[in-house]
Enzyme design. Structure first.
Site, mmCIF file in Angstrom:
data_model
loop_
_atom_site.group_PDB
_atom_site.id
_atom_site.type_symbol
_atom_site.label_atom_id
_atom_site.label_comp_id
_atom_site.label_asym_id
_atom_site.label_seq_id
_atom_site.Cartn_x
_atom_site.Cartn_y
_atom_site.Cartn_z
ATOM 1 N N ASP A 10 0.870 -1.167 0.000
ATOM 2 C CA ASP A 10 0.000 0.000 0.000
ATOM 3 C C ASP A 10 0.913 1.225 0.000
ATOM 4 O OD1 ASP A 10 -2.280 1.765 0.611
ATOM 5 O OD2 ASP A 10 -1.433 1.809 2.628
ATOM 6 N N ASP A 12 -0.141 5.012 0.998
ATOM 7 C CA ASP A 12 -0.385 5.993 2.055
ATOM 8 C C ASP A 12 -0.297 5.361 3.435
ATOM 9 O OD1 ASP A 12 -0.902 8.203 0.318
ATOM 10 O OD2 ASP A 12 -2.884 7.364 -0.100
#
Length: 221
Positions: A10, A12
């Site tokens: 991922d 963020d």
């Protein structure tokens, strides 16, 4: 021992500290409207594609603004914050280098738009070493739906069980778990109270020795 063949991050809050910056943007948007940002609203928005997150904000405070207005306003605020506050999460640089040396195919799946992800990752010269980036605007169903990680498995020509996914939020981790990947939660200060039920591991940070034991067992830690 799981048969791990690739690693997907991922972005963020996992690679970049942007999950700590987004609440500043949301707080400023609401401040301009005489409102305050609560932790409950922050948690409800976290890890979701921008249009979904802003709809949550609109519904939460019964705002008259459209999603498009909030998106444009947030982009202006975010650009100013990025110039002084953007950084990498603890342990990412060392882990990324070790995974490259171990010849793992690497990719990123993010709720951010692909263009934004490529631009932000490019600031740290990460994109040249990635197989691909899948943005939240490239899937029909955003996290916590598993579509984005199933798409990654398809592009890698692997089964989900052969992929390790690093996620920092409950929303993202649920997507990785439901896709059937080997999900590793890496909570930050912004997500320590989230539920990560079903994750294969809950790491302290990306420095966690258990990550290296799983992915690079011959490497001294």
């Amino acid at each position: 021992m799981p048969d791990i063949r690739a690693v997907v991050f991922d972005m963020d809050g996992t690679i970049l500290n942007t999950e700590m910056l987004y609440p500043k943007v949301s707080a400023e948007i609401l401040r301009r409207r005489g409102l305050a940002l609560s932790q409950d609203l922050t948690d409800a928005m976290m890890g979701r594609p921008a249009p979904v997150a802003f709809q949550v904000m609109i519904d939460w405070h019964d705002l008259a603004d459209s999603i498009e207005i909030l998106e444009r306003e947030s982009e202006e605020i975010f650009a100013d914050i990025l110039e002084v506050s953007l950084g990498l999460m603890p342990g990412f640089t060392e882990l990324f280098k070790a995974l490259l040396q171990a010849k793992y195919p690497l990719a990123v799946c993010t709720s951010a738009s692909r263009n934004m992800a490529v631009e932000l990752l490019g600031r740290f010269n990460i994109t040249p070493d990635l197989q691909f980036v899948i943005g939240g605007d490239e899937v029909q169903h955003g996290k916590p739906h598993p579509e984005i990680y199933l798409a990654a498995a398809s592009r890698l020509a692997l089964s989900p069980q052969q992929i390790v996914v690093f996620e920092d939020s409950e929303t993202g981790c649920k997507a990785a778990i439901d896709a059937g990947t080997h999900a590793i939660a890496v909570p930050g200060d912004h997500s320590k109270k989230h539920s990560f039920i079903g994750a294969q591991m809950i790491a302290d940070t990306l420095h966690d020795p258990r990550i290296y034991e799983l992915l690079i067992p011959t490497r001294p830690v």
